[in-house]
Write an enzyme that holds these catalytic residues in place. Sequence first.
Site: not given
Length: 522
Positions: A180, A368, A448, A147, A96, A44, A208-209
């Site tokens: 991204g 968790k 934990c 963008k 657009d 594009q 893009v990038s």
Amino acid sequence: PHPDRNVVDYSLYLVTDNTPAILGHKNLVETVKQAVEGGVTIVQLRDKTSETKDLIKIANQLHEICLAHHVPLIINDRLDVALASEAEGVHLGQDDMDVSSARALFDAAGRKAIIGATVNTDAEAEKACKDGADYLGIGTVFATPTKENTKFIIGTAGLQHILQTVHQISPHMPTVCIGGINKANLQRVIYQSATPDGSKSIDGVAIVSAIMAAQDPKEATTNLLRLVKSPPPFVHSQLELSNLNRGSILAVVPTIIKRMAATKPLCHNMTNLVVQNIAANVAICIGASPIMSNNPAESADLASLGGSLVINMGTTTPEVRAAHIASVQAYNAVGGPVLLDPVGAGATASRREGVKALMAGGYFDVIKGNEGEIRTVAGDGEVKQRGVDSGASTLDLQGRVTLVSRIARRERNVILMTGETDVVSDGRRTVAIKNGHAWLGEITGSGCTLGTAIAAVLAIEREDKLLAAVAAILMFEIAAERAAARSEVRGPGTFVPVFLDELYAIREECVRQDHKWLEAVK
Ligand code: 3NM
Ligand code: MG
């Protein structure tokens, strides 16, 4: 010989950018040429600044390159430029021209065209489908500097939701996602955005990038194409996993623990300042080999050793978060299992942000947490938590099952909500476990270290991640019950060392194939 608009390959969709911040000193046409040679499947031309005359000239140059490789060229926004350059189509943003008017203009000119539309919401997707778009660009997946005026950051969860909507209206509508996408997240985005029943997944990624800003656009494209064509390394099973019931769980859990004791898998913990010691002890007692490293520079090396990773947000800072994201990506890249423990996720704005950033940054095989933490992971409204302890539960068992299985389907992973009854699900199968002891709530780091135990088992049981979690929970909670029942244990202080003893004892019983400990399973 224009590329056939009915058989367009959307898998690697290049969107151009001519701004110096992205293109650098490179030449636009040369960069696109390299990307086409590297294998982008559709291009594009997106140029917000050039004069019309120059735009047509660039479009003609790109079209020549694209035609030579049978790659369609699409023009962003400008029908006139698409017509003048005989490009294969246009791509229309929400600001657009609408799709129906564009179609009418192409028809009036006697030209067939591929018309793509950008959609950010279910409503926009529905409208674009009904207006006859040929494909949809769905975004914005992740925040991107490319963008600036992006409206919604939808993540993989939002992308999956829009795909579900599209599937209901136009099941065969081709879709690409944008925003991204890069080599670190591409495979995960394709995997996690697929609808839970597998009925629809994204047809390609628009970039893009990751190509236009690359030093070597051809090499970058070749790498991205390879990633698009293969499943992520953390997907270890393409098969339907067997149903779990009490009988099948009791039969296989001891063999898993025995296998862990024989293998001594590496379990890498990036955990909080409070629990380093007890987490390492728990890992050793159950038969794993812990390494407590918070240094992200070590993560790629450690990931290559074939173990698992625990990401624990307990004492988090922005630096810690960046280290966590870099590390989960290192493990994702080689398919090493990663567990996220979003400690205190709902307690502060910073932690809520942190959970979002982590989940946008990598794939977690298991997440968790207690009810408040898992509700924050779900992202359903504001969850206020007091400190990092479990707090009062507000969902009944059915509510917990519904939430946990829904998030597991959405994230395509395993979700565990701990509590008096633990609920753990991979989206298809859900298990409730009633073992455990109140004293686990009277010592620091029991939640934990359960995370550490699950990650350790995941390192050796990668096919069935739900079963790995269940094995670790049962071992952990039955050890707690057995410790609490011992006469020398008079309170939380004496409980801790005896709990470690019992974890070790259960492991030894599994090695000896003495399975009586499982009689305690509730
Ligand atoms: N459209 P990168 S995001 C052109 O959300 C564009 O509609 C978007 O660039 C949308 O691949 C975007 O560098 C830029 O993140 C994507
Ligand atoms: Mg536009």
